[in-house]
Scaffold this active site. Structure first.
Site, PDB file in Angstrom:
ATOM      1  N   ASP A 190     -52.269 -19.968  -0.719  1.00 47.90           N
ATOM      2  CA  ASP A 190     -52.256 -21.289  -0.092  1.00 47.90           C
ATOM      3  C   ASP A 190     -50.890 -21.311   0.449  1.00 47.90           C
ATOM      4  OD1 ASP A 190     -54.782 -22.358  -0.206  1.00 47.90           O
ATOM      5  OD2 ASP A 190     -54.490 -23.058  -1.961  1.00 47.90           O
TER       6      ASP A 190
ATOM      7  N   ASP B 184     -54.206 -44.432   2.323  1.00 51.72           N
ATOM      8  CA  ASP B 184     -54.011 -42.819   2.079  1.00 51.72           C
ATOM      9  C   ASP B 184     -53.042 -42.586   1.247  1.00 51.72           C
ATOM     10  OD1 ASP B 184     -53.781 -40.108   2.306  1.00 51.72           O
ATOM     11  OD2 ASP B 184     -53.479 -40.143   4.211  1.00 51.72           O
TER      12      ASP B 184
ATOM     13  N   PHE C  72     -59.818 -37.737   3.242  1.00 52.97           N
ATOM     14  CA  PHE C  72     -59.689 -36.408   3.711  1.00 52.97           C
ATOM     15  C   PHE C  72     -60.680 -35.246   3.056  1.00 52.97           C
ATOM     16  CE2 PHE C  72     -58.179 -31.948   3.970  1.00 52.97           C
ATOM     17  CZ  PHE C  72     -57.745 -31.723   5.329  1.00 52.97           C
ATOM     18  N   LYS C  73     -61.580 -34.401   3.663  1.00 57.64           N
ATOM     19  CA  LYS C  73     -62.013 -33.422   3.206  1.00 57.64           C
ATOM     20  C   LYS C  73     -61.978 -32.286   3.889  1.00 57.64           C
ATOM     21  CE  LYS C  73     -66.076 -36.639   1.777  1.00 57.64           C
ATOM     22  NZ  LYS C  73     -67.394 -36.839   2.081  1.00 57.64           N
ATOM     23  N   ALA C  74     -61.932 -31.351   3.217  1.00 58.25           N
ATOM     24  CA  ALA C  74     -61.674 -29.957   3.613  1.00 58.25           C
ATOM     25  C   ALA C  74     -62.806 -29.587   4.642  1.00 58.25           C
ATOM     26  CB  ALA C  74     -61.776 -28.799   2.592  1.00 58.25           C
ATOM     27  N   GLU C  75     -63.987 -30.245   4.787  1.00 55.96           N
ATOM     28  CA  GLU C  75     -65.109 -29.906   5.847  1.00 55.96           C
ATOM     29  C   GLU C  75     -64.647 -30.528   7.143  1.00 55.96           C
ATOM     30  OE1 GLU C  75     -65.818 -30.919   2.708  1.00 55.96           O
ATOM     31  OE2 GLU C  75     -66.361 -28.973   1.977  1.00 55.96           O
ATOM     32  N   THR C  76     -64.163 -31.957   7.176  1.00 49.12           N
ATOM     33  CA  THR C  76     -63.986 -32.537   8.254  1.00 49.12           C
ATOM     34  C   THR C  76     -62.613 -32.484   8.657  1.00 49.12           C
ATOM     35  OG1 THR C  76     -63.298 -34.606   6.956  1.00 49.12           O
ATOM     36  CG2 THR C  76     -65.687 -34.387   7.416  1.00 49.12           C
TER      37      THR C  76
ATOM     38  N   LYS D  83     -56.765 -39.849  11.777  1.00 45.68           N
ATOM     39  CA  LYS D  83     -55.970 -38.835  11.831  1.00 45.68           C
ATOM     40  C   LYS D  83     -56.307 -37.704  11.049  1.00 45.68           C
ATOM     41  CE  LYS D  83     -52.976 -39.729   7.802  1.00 45.68           C
ATOM     42  NZ  LYS D  83     -53.541 -40.510   7.146  1.00 45.68           N
TER      43      LYS D  83
END
Length: 692
Positions: free
Chosen positions: A319, A356, A388-392, A407
């Site tokens: 990563d 957040d 936050f999502k990895a997909e969106t 954002k």
């Protein structure tokens, strides 16, 4: 004038105590290993190591022959007992090597058990009552409140609050770490202590299934499973032993035909010298010590297979955030688009970040505060947070009046705005490209169908990464950087860090695709991860290194866990794996090469009387046939304890190509394995010759 160096007396005593404790522990380990050397003589234990089992059988045979009178024997009576004692010590030395390696693991397990003290937990019942129960009575799903100064009773995940946790009992690191609800850093481990604030956790393991329980069972090595490579090598060595056994058993038939007999003790000595006793005696110790070295790096390997696989790795997937860069992406500046103002961008950026709890979200709030930009915090707190999502690849808040604030990644937010019927300002991509080329991460701020501007998140590449990746390249290992950043940012960071390839705008399923693509090429892949979304990729990888600070799902999917939660440690793990394989290969080469000198010692001693021409093979000019046989046997026994430090520590490893490593090891351990026994046997022969 030199200033006097002042050292506190208390500090001196602390250091002295630590040194004294370490020495005492080492002495205890050695004493225990010596006792275990005799305990392991049990045939039920010895048969697990076929090579040393054959040596033990040889000891029993020669020992019995020592007390049986034989008028046809050509060797003196003391010879049989001497051979039997040498064989006994050969087996004891091999047992000692294995017991010493196991002892170090058990010592680590004992220190871990100290953290499993009887503690009580404040369990929250369904009606809200708080009841104190023993930690051993906790079950998966229980809610527990842990306050300052209290021990975390079992593994769990924080669902409420934030606290500093002392994990030194597990990691050895004295600095406390922050644990908080939500995100990938909510996992807590039983046996650690809350040093500030208060948290509510949900228990994730039943008694006997906790992280410490697993660590103890693994490092104790009581039921250590042999690795595939170890089994394969053991099969080869056992086959060699069987072949030499058949040769030695059938040898008297040929010698009888030639008109002379060979004593049983001499035949046993020949067999023991021919079979690969050196590597046979050290093989288990090498494997256990390899696991031990990984543990000393604060990495918990779920099996020896994982450590070996690390040594064969061809590709490492890393990563970007937290591994290649420091991972502390902070708001650096705000860039308005179109006719918008910085104040407008700051206002909506702050509103999207109030709920957040990520470092990036907090940095936006701090930045807006330093710029004295006003915003309505209350309407954000009353809204519904969109995580936050990895997909969106975006986050934000839905306000009570229906306004949606977001954002996130440039492409994702632009697509979202278009789906709302909005238009995209012409300078959005231009300013996003500017941030990306600077190595930063652009986040677009939008409200409903309108884009206001961008947040410039700045991160820094860790020093020395380029050099480390160059070392991996020399080892023939390819590095692939996976990041959710856009291609321009990814390319800039990849170039600066020196990785071979990168995957931009990477989603969890993309990591799995990269791993499978490499594996389809016949390559072994390693990767690091800490989040639940990393779990499938960690499970797919040949070596999956999960962070201890990560989620339970990630740790369960991986076959290694880094207690320090340092993703770059995968590079050290690969080095340890290669060192393990090299140590095993080098000592195998050394052991087999030893046989050459033993041939020149024993073969002439056995056949010279019947075949005088065999004296030409006595190139070491050994004193007598009996001296030659005993010298070869003594060297065969003594070399095992002499090589124990090398087996435990591992041979020195430097990053280089496989061909260069092979050439280097053949020169050192192949040629060395031929020369050393010639010298050793000759020296021992001179000493033995003084007594017979």
């Amino acid at each position: 004038m030199m200033r006097p160096i002042v050292v506190k007396e208390k500090q001196i005593h602390v250091v002295e105590d630590e040194v004294r404790q370490a020495k005492t522990m080492d002495r205890d380990i050695v004493k225990h290993a010596m006792k275990q050397s005799f305990a392991k003589l049990n045939p039920k234990v010895m048969i697990k190591n076929p090579i040393m089992f054959v040596v033990e059988i040889g000891f029993i045979i020669t020992f019995i022959l020592s007390f049986l009178p034989s008028h046809s024997s050509s060797v003196p009576g003391w010879f049989n007992i001497t051979v039997s004692l040498i064989l006994l010590f050969t087996v004891l030395f091999a047992n000692f090597a294995e017991a010493l390696a196991e002892g170090r693991g058990k010592a680590q397990a004992d220190s871990l058990k100290q953290s499993k003290k009887d503690v009580f937990a404040n369990v929250v019942k369904e009606n809200g009552d708080i009841v104190q129960v023993s930690a051993t009575d906790l079950r998966k799903g229980d809610l527990v409140i842990v306050k300052q100064g209290e021990m975390i009773p079992s593994d769990g995940e924080v669902i409420k609050g934030l606290a500093s946790v002392d994990e030194s009992a597990i990691t050895g690191e004295s600095a406390p770490v922050i644990k908080e609800a939500g995100g990938d850093f909510c996992s807590v481990t039983g046996g650690t202590m809350v040093v500030s604030d208060e948290i509510t956790i949900v228990i994730t393991s039943n008694p006997g299934e906790s992280f410490i329980d697993k660590m103890i069972s693994l490092v104790e090595g009581a039921a250590r499973q042999k690795t595939p490579n170890e089994i394969a090598l053991n099969t080869v060595l056992t086959s060699l032993t069987l072949i030499f056994l058949i040769v030695v058993v059938t040898l008297p038939i040929f010698t009888n035909y030639l008109g002379f007999q060979i004593d049983t003790a001499v035949l046993v000595a020949l067999l023991v010298c021919l079979i690969p006793t050196t590597i046979g005696g050290l093989l288990s110790a090498i494997g256990i010590a390899g696991m031990d070295r990984v543990t000393k790096f604060n990495v918990l390997a779920m099996s020896g297979k994982a450590v070996e696989a690390a040594g064969d790795i061809n590709t490492i997937i890393l990563d970007k955030t937290g591994t290649i860069t420091f991972g502390n992406r902070m708001a650096h500046t705000l860039l308005p688009v179109g006719n918008e103002t910085i104040e407008q961008v700051g206002k909506w950026a702050a509103i999207s970040s109030v709920l957040d709890e990520t470092p990036e979200g907090r940095s936006v709030i701090e930045y807006v505060k330093t710029k004295s930009i006003s915003y309505n915090r209350e309407i954000a707190e009353q809204g519904e947070f969109v995580p936050f999502k990895a997909e969106t690849r975006m986050s934000g808040v839905d306000l009570q009046d229906g306004t949606k604030v977001r954002k996130g990644a440039v492409g994702s937010v632009i697509e979202w705005v278009r789906s709302q019927g909005g238009t995209i300002p012409k300078d959005v991509n231009q300013k996003a490209d500017f941030i990306s080329k600077e190595g930063g991460t652009p986040l677009v701020v939008a409200v409903d169908n309108r884009i206001y501007g961008l947040i410039y998140l700045k991160d820094t590449v860790k020093p020395g990464m380029r050099e480390r990746f160059e070392q991996l390249r020399q080892m023939g290992i390819k590095t692939v950087m996976c990041t959710g950043d856009n291609p321009l940012t990814a390319a800039t960071i990849a170039k600066e860090a020196g990785v071979d390839e990168f995957v931009a705008e990477c989603k969890p399923e993309d990591k799995i695709a990269v791993i499978k693509a490499e594996q389809d090429k016949g390559k072994l892949v390693a990767m690091t991860g800490d989040g639940t979304n990393d779990a499938p990729a960690l499970a797919q990888a040949d070596v999956g290194l999960a962070m201890n600070s990560g989620t339970t799902a990630a740790k369960e999917a991986a076959n290694m866990i880094d207690l320090d939660s340092n993703p770059t440690k995968i590079i050290e793990v690969v080095g340890i794996g290669k060192q393990l394989l090299m140590t095993r290969g080098a000592l195998t080469t050394f052991s087999i090469a030893n046989d050459i000198a033993k041939y020149f010692a024993i073969i002439p001693a056995m056949f010279t009387l019947a075949i005088p021409q065999m004296e030409a093979l006595n190139i070491m000019k050994l004193t007598s046939p009996l001296s030659a046989i005993l010298s070869a046997l003594i060297f065969n026994a003594v070399i095992i304890p002499l090589l124990i430090p090398l087996a435990m520590k591992g041979i020195a490893y430097k990053p280089m190509s496989s061909n260069a490593l092979l050439g280097r090891n053949l020169l050192i351990y192949g040629l060395g394995g031929v020369i050393v026994p010639f010298i050793g046997i000759k020296v021992i022969d001179i000493i033995v010759g003084l007594f017979i």
